[in-house]
Design a protein around this motif. Sequence first.
Motif, PDB file in Angstrom:
ATOM      1  N   LEU A 145       0.748  -1.320  -0.064  1.00  0.00           N
ATOM      2  CA  LEU A 145      -0.020   0.010   0.002  1.00  0.00           C
ATOM      3  C   LEU A 145       0.873   1.293   0.089  1.00  0.00           C
ATOM      4  O   LEU A 145       0.305   2.537  -0.188  1.00  0.00           O
ATOM      5  CB  LEU A 145      -1.066   0.076   1.146  1.00  0.00           C
ATOM      6  N   TRP A 146       2.125   1.046   0.092  1.00  0.00           N
ATOM      7  CA  TRP A 146       3.075   2.200  -0.011  1.00  0.00           C
ATOM      8  C   TRP A 146       3.749   2.359  -1.400  1.00  0.00           C
ATOM      9  O   TRP A 146       3.695   1.692  -2.114  1.00  0.00           O
ATOM     10  CB  TRP A 146       4.334   1.977   0.767  1.00  0.00           C
ATOM     11  N   PRO A 147       3.821   3.787  -1.806  1.00  0.00           N
ATOM     12  CA  PRO A 147       4.409   4.055  -3.004  1.00  0.00           C
ATOM     13  C   PRO A 147       5.901   3.643  -3.255  1.00  0.00           C
ATOM     14  O   PRO A 147       6.521   3.479  -2.232  1.00  0.00           O
ATOM     15  CB  PRO A 147       4.444   5.359  -3.038  1.00  0.00           C
ATOM     16  N   ALA A 148       6.210   3.470  -4.446  1.00  0.00           N
ATOM     17  CA  ALA A 148       7.672   2.986  -4.492  1.00  0.00           C
ATOM     18  C   ALA A 148       8.318   4.391  -4.589  1.00  0.00           C
ATOM     19  O   ALA A 148       7.907   5.478  -4.864  1.00  0.00           O
ATOM     20  CB  ALA A 148       7.841   2.320  -5.943  1.00  0.00           C
ATOM     21  N   PRO A 149       9.648   4.162  -4.168  1.00  0.00           N
ATOM     22  CA  PRO A 149      10.545   3.037  -3.984  1.00  0.00           C
ATOM     23  C   PRO A 149      10.319   2.434  -2.490  1.00  0.00           C
ATOM     24  O   PRO A 149      10.839   1.530  -2.089  1.00  0.00           O
ATOM     25  CB  PRO A 149      11.937   3.493  -4.135  1.00  0.00           C
ATOM     26  N   TRP A 194       2.048 -10.300   9.549  1.00  0.00           N
ATOM     27  CA  TRP A 194       0.784  -9.444   8.958  1.00  0.00           C
ATOM     28  C   TRP A 194       1.121  -8.555   7.898  1.00  0.00           C
ATOM     29  O   TRP A 194       0.296  -8.355   6.784  1.00  0.00           O
ATOM     30  CB  TRP A 194       0.154  -8.465  10.241  1.00  0.00           C
ATOM     31  N   CYS A 195       2.290  -7.668   8.100  1.00  0.00           N
ATOM     32  CA  CYS A 195       2.648  -6.876   7.026  1.00  0.00           C
ATOM     33  C   CYS A 195       3.249  -7.496   5.704  1.00  0.00           C
ATOM     34  O   CYS A 195       3.105  -6.771   4.828  1.00  0.00           O
ATOM     35  CB  CYS A 195       3.686  -5.632   7.620  1.00  0.00           C
ATOM     36  N   ARG A 196       3.411  -8.826   5.829  1.00  0.00           N
ATOM     37  CA  ARG A 196       3.923  -9.330   4.697  1.00  0.00           C
ATOM     38  C   ARG A 196       2.756 -10.089   3.621  1.00  0.00           C
ATOM     39  O   ARG A 196       2.656 -10.326   2.701  1.00  0.00           O
ATOM     40  CB  ARG A 196       4.675 -10.637   4.939  1.00  0.00           C
ATOM     41  N   MET A 230       4.586   7.150   7.243  1.00  0.00           N
ATOM     42  CA  MET A 230       4.404   5.719   8.020  1.00  0.00           C
ATOM     43  C   MET A 230       2.676   5.266   8.039  1.00  0.00           C
ATOM     44  O   MET A 230       2.195   4.297   8.024  1.00  0.00           O
ATOM     45  CB  MET A 230       4.624   5.616   9.645  1.00  0.00           C
ATOM     46  N   ALA A 231       1.928   6.370   7.634  1.00  0.00           N
ATOM     47  CA  ALA A 231       0.642   5.995   7.064  1.00  0.00           C
ATOM     48  C   ALA A 231      -0.153   6.815   5.827  1.00  0.00           C
ATOM     49  O   ALA A 231      -0.789   7.727   6.241  1.00  0.00           O
ATOM     50  CB  ALA A 231      -0.187   6.479   8.551  1.00  0.00           C
ATOM     51  N   PRO A 232       0.327   6.237   4.800  1.00  0.00           N
ATOM     52  CA  PRO A 232      -0.156   6.996   3.536  1.00  0.00           C
ATOM     53  C   PRO A 232      -1.898   6.748   3.420  1.00  0.00           C
ATOM     54  O   PRO A 232      -2.134   5.671   4.043  1.00  0.00           O
ATOM     55  CB  PRO A 232       0.583   6.137   2.479  1.00  0.00           C
ATOM     56  N   LYS A 233      -2.267   7.619   2.838  1.00  0.00           N
ATOM     57  CA  LYS A 233      -3.744   7.611   2.487  1.00  0.00           C
ATOM     58  C   LYS A 233      -4.328   6.084   2.012  1.00  0.00           C
ATOM     59  O   LYS A 233      -5.339   5.628   2.661  1.00  0.00           O
ATOM     60  CB  LYS A 233      -4.165   8.458   1.699  1.00  0.00           C
ATOM     61  N   PRO A 234      -3.795   5.347   1.055  1.00  0.00           N
ATOM     62  CA  PRO A 234      -4.208   4.058   0.973  1.00  0.00           C
ATOM     63  C   PRO A 234      -4.204   3.131   2.058  1.00  0.00           C
ATOM     64  O   PRO A 234      -5.092   2.242   1.987  1.00  0.00           O
ATOM     65  CB  PRO A 234      -3.381   3.740  -0.318  1.00  0.00           C
ATOM     66  N   ALA A 235      -3.181   3.070   2.798  1.00  0.00           N
ATOM     67  CA  ALA A 235      -3.245   2.244   4.133  1.00  0.00           C
ATOM     68  C   ALA A 235      -4.241   2.708   5.213  1.00  0.00           C
ATOM     69  O   ALA A 235      -4.828   1.781   5.686  1.00  0.00           O
ATOM     70  CB  ALA A 235      -1.676   2.390   4.563  1.00  0.00           C
ATOM     71  N   VAL A 236      -4.419   3.995   5.139  1.00  0.00           N
ATOM     72  CA  VAL A 236      -5.388   4.447   6.013  1.00  0.00           C
ATOM     73  C   VAL A 236      -6.825   3.999   5.744  1.00  0.00           C
ATOM     74  O   VAL A 236      -7.676   3.494   6.282  1.00  0.00           O
ATOM     75  CB  VAL A 236      -5.360   5.966   6.273  1.00  0.00           C
ATOM     76  N   ASP A 237      -7.148   4.272   4.394  1.00  0.00           N
ATOM     77  CA  ASP A 237      -8.356   3.848   3.727  1.00  0.00           C
ATOM     78  C   ASP A 237      -8.495   2.320   3.801  1.00  0.00           C
ATOM     79  O   ASP A 237      -9.745   1.907   4.117  1.00  0.00           O
ATOM     80  CB  ASP A 237      -8.500   4.182   2.288  1.00  0.00           C
ATOM     81  N   ALA A 238      -7.631   1.535   3.783  1.00  0.00           N
ATOM     82  CA  ALA A 238      -7.641   0.038   3.629  1.00  0.00           C
ATOM     83  C   ALA A 238      -8.132  -0.434   5.307  1.00  0.00           C
ATOM     84  O   ALA A 238      -8.990  -1.200   5.209  1.00  0.00           O
ATOM     85  CB  ALA A 238      -6.276  -0.502   3.481  1.00  0.00           C
ATOM     86  N   LEU A 239      -7.695   0.295   6.324  1.00  0.00           N
ATOM     87  CA  LEU A 239      -8.038   0.114   7.544  1.00  0.00           C
ATOM     88  C   LEU A 239      -9.349   0.674   7.728  1.00  0.00           C
ATOM     89  O   LEU A 239     -10.566  -0.279   8.369  1.00  0.00           O
ATOM     90  CB  LEU A 239      -7.374   0.587   8.630  1.00  0.00           C
ATOM     91  N   MET A 240      -9.685   1.660   7.168  1.00  0.00           N
ATOM     92  CA  MET A 240     -11.255   1.937   7.683  1.00  0.00           C
ATOM     93  C   MET A 240     -12.169   1.105   6.861  1.00  0.00           C
ATOM     94  O   MET A 240     -13.583   0.944   7.230  1.00  0.00           O
ATOM     95  CB  MET A 240     -11.491   3.474   7.117  1.00  0.00           C
ATOM     96  N   HIS A 241     -11.769   0.675   5.646  1.00  0.00           N
ATOM     97  CA  HIS A 241     -12.750  -0.509   5.012  1.00  0.00           C
ATOM     98  C   HIS A 241     -13.017  -1.393   5.809  1.00  0.00           C
ATOM     99  O   HIS A 241     -14.219  -2.035   5.401  1.00  0.00           O
ATOM    100  CB  HIS A 241     -12.254  -0.961   3.481  1.00  0.00           C
ATOM    101  N   ARG A 242     -12.376  -1.923   6.760  1.00  0.00           N
ATOM    102  CA  ARG A 242     -12.520  -2.963   7.469  1.00  0.00           C
ATOM    103  C   ARG A 242     -13.604  -2.768   8.336  1.00  0.00           C
ATOM    104  O   ARG A 242     -14.459  -3.552   8.924  1.00  0.00           O
ATOM    105  CB  ARG A 242     -11.382  -3.463   8.620  1.00  0.00           C
TER     106      ARG A 242
END
Length: 284
Positions: A145-149, A194-196, A230-242
């Motif tokens: 969920l993080w941008p490259a690199p 979990w993160c893998r 450490m908490a980009p928007k796609p990662a925050v949104d992924a948790l909120m979808h739960r």
Amino acid sequence: MNHAGDGNARSVTIAARDGASLAAMLFSSPRGEGPVVVIAGAIAVKQKFYERLARFLAARGAEVLTFDYRGVGASRKFGTPRGGLRAWGEQDLAGALDHALTLAPDAPLRVVAHSVGGQLVGLAENNHHIRAMLAISAQIGDWRLWPAPRKYALWLFWNALLPIPAAVLGYFPAARLGLGENLPKDAALEWARWCRNPDYFVDAAGRPFPGCFDDFTGSIRALTIEDDWMAPKPAVDALMHRYRRASIEPMAIRPEAKAIGHFGFFRDPGRPYWDDCARWLMES
């Protein structure tokens, strides 16, 4: 339960759901008429870090409970009971919520959740008692969920740089690396697992488990901080979808003068946002 304190703040020992003892602090309101607030902290962060915000909320009428997860901070004096992040949610945070409910059974229960704390709320089977959660940089840790690199560096961290030292040393030396508190082995290895995994919440065999996210029906204000890598928007949104049954209000913070990052909300750079967020938390 043991008590020691200085006026409106006192240390207490609370029980996790499995009987493990946890060190906690209770910040009492001089008015004693507001909600009870539990602060669910980030991984590798002592409860002491949240004291300033806890006192701020207590001055506005809340009873505020902070605590250290098993094996971390002041809770280390009780040893390190078995269990990693899943136990932090299902046992430790659930126990903190149980304790909060005894303080004022008729008062509304609120939570301030920082980073992994927002994940753990979804694992506590008593989270249906929570009316509102202020979620600050609360995210899913899947490296994809993080941008490259940066995501490739995170892949290396979760696959080697964290699990190998944790397995060899019996703990992850986060303090030596300037990354917060040392992490107990169980917590470090579960976090890496979990993160893998794209399903994130998985057991030791890699099988997904649902948690109790659907039991949470309260309100969430989800803060995304623009300069928090450490908490980009796609990662925050992924948790909120739960939290499928929650009422979610996104809030984007774009620092103008001082950097905020992952931790600055609880320090001076975040202070301008406290009044509005506290008002939302207390009134929701």
